[in-house]
Design a protein around this motif. Sequence first.
Motif, PDB file in Angstrom:
ATOM      1  N   LEU A  26       0.835  -1.204   0.000  1.00  0.00           N
ATOM      2  CA  LEU A  26       0.000   0.000   0.000  1.00  0.00           C
ATOM      3  C   LEU A  26       0.867   1.250   0.000  1.00  0.00           C
ATOM      4  O   LEU A  26       0.549   2.245  -0.666  1.00  0.00           O
ATOM      5  N   SER A  27       1.973   1.191   0.712  1.00  0.00           N
ATOM      6  CA  SER A  27       2.876   2.333   0.780  1.00  0.00           C
ATOM      7  C   SER A  27       3.620   2.564  -0.530  1.00  0.00           C
ATOM      8  O   SER A  27       3.941   3.706  -0.866  1.00  0.00           O
TER       9      SER A  27
ATOM     10  N   TRP B 215      -4.925   8.560   0.948  1.00  0.00           N
ATOM     11  CA  TRP B 215      -4.732   7.199   0.435  1.00  0.00           C
ATOM     12  C   TRP B 215      -4.346   6.251   1.571  1.00  0.00           C
ATOM     13  O   TRP B 215      -4.898   5.164   1.707  1.00  0.00           O
ATOM     14  N   ASN B 216      -3.365   6.656   2.379  1.00  0.00           N
ATOM     15  CA  ASN B 216      -2.873   5.788   3.445  1.00  0.00           C
ATOM     16  C   ASN B 216      -3.965   5.421   4.449  1.00  0.00           C
ATOM     17  O   ASN B 216      -4.107   4.262   4.815  1.00  0.00           O
TER      18      ASN B 216
ATOM     19  N   ILE C 276       2.334   2.107  -3.426  1.00  0.00           N
ATOM     20  CA  ILE C 276       1.354   2.874  -4.209  1.00  0.00           C
ATOM     21  C   ILE C 276       1.383   4.328  -3.750  1.00  0.00           C
ATOM     22  O   ILE C 276       1.395   5.250  -4.567  1.00  0.00           O
TER      23      ILE C 276
ATOM     24  N   VAL D 196      -7.326   5.490   4.195  1.00  0.00           N
ATOM     25  CA  VAL D 196      -8.402   4.691   3.605  1.00  0.00           C
ATOM     26  C   VAL D 196      -7.914   3.275   3.281  1.00  0.00           C
ATOM     27  O   VAL D 196      -8.576   2.288   3.610  1.00  0.00           O
ATOM     28  N   SER D 197      -6.750   3.156   2.671  1.00  0.00           N
ATOM     29  CA  SER D 197      -6.271   1.832   2.267  1.00  0.00           C
ATOM     30  C   SER D 197      -5.874   0.977   3.473  1.00  0.00           C
ATOM     31  O   SER D 197      -6.183  -0.211   3.516  1.00  0.00           O
ATOM     32  N   ARG D 198      -5.237   1.570   4.449  1.00  0.00           N
ATOM     33  CA  ARG D 198      -4.848   0.794   5.631  1.00  0.00           C
ATOM     34  C   ARG D 198      -6.056   0.372   6.438  1.00  0.00           C
ATOM     35  O   ARG D 198      -6.104  -0.737   6.971  1.00  0.00           O
ATOM     36  N   LYS D 199      -7.026   1.257   6.532  1.00  0.00           N
ATOM     37  CA  LYS D 199      -8.255   0.916   7.253  1.00  0.00           C
ATOM     38  C   LYS D 199      -8.954  -0.254   6.548  1.00  0.00           C
ATOM     39  O   LYS D 199      -9.440  -1.174   7.187  1.00  0.00           O
ATOM     40  N   ARG D 200      -8.957  -0.227   5.241  1.00  0.00           N
ATOM     41  CA  ARG D 200      -9.645  -1.254   4.451  1.00  0.00           C
ATOM     42  C   ARG D 200      -8.939  -2.602   4.528  1.00  0.00           C
ATOM     43  O   ARG D 200      -9.572  -3.630   4.695  1.00  0.00           O
ATOM     44  N   TRP D 201      -7.609  -2.616   4.363  1.00  0.00           N
ATOM     45  CA  TRP D 201      -6.908  -3.885   4.207  1.00  0.00           C
ATOM     46  C   TRP D 201      -6.120  -4.365   5.435  1.00  0.00           C
ATOM     47  O   TRP D 201      -5.716  -5.517   5.474  1.00  0.00           O
TER      48      TRP D 201
END
Length: 133
Positions: A81-82, A121-122, A84, A124-129
């Motif tokens: 994720l990072s 981005w960080n 990206i 939202v993506s970290r919360k999601r995955w």
Amino acid sequence: MGFRALVEQFLKFGVVGAVAFVIDYGILMLLSQVVGWDPLPSSVVSFVVSLLFNYVASMHFVFERRDDLSRRRELVIFVALSVIGLGINSAVIWAGTAALGDGAVAVTVTKLVATVVVAVWNFVSRKRWLEAR
């Protein structure tokens, strides 16, 4: 998760992010303005160093670990994720310095814009995955 808990979590994320930004920005300015490196590779190095701090702090203070993820897998997802985020950061730095130049003020303004975009981005993506549901 209720609204209040989400706000509290986002505030913790903001504190960790602010410290990571100071690390990122400090290294960026050291490399690009003192050492004389080009801002783009400087931003990559500074981003990676701040990423290491961010992983440890985020997974300890901000997000609740998922029981179904090993630390290794968690780190792999965090890094993916990072990466990206690094691509987003680099694109904004490239576009900003192409438009504004590579002086200290231009790099600072560009880095602030990149930081806001990557922070969204960080989170939202970290919360999601990465976070336990």
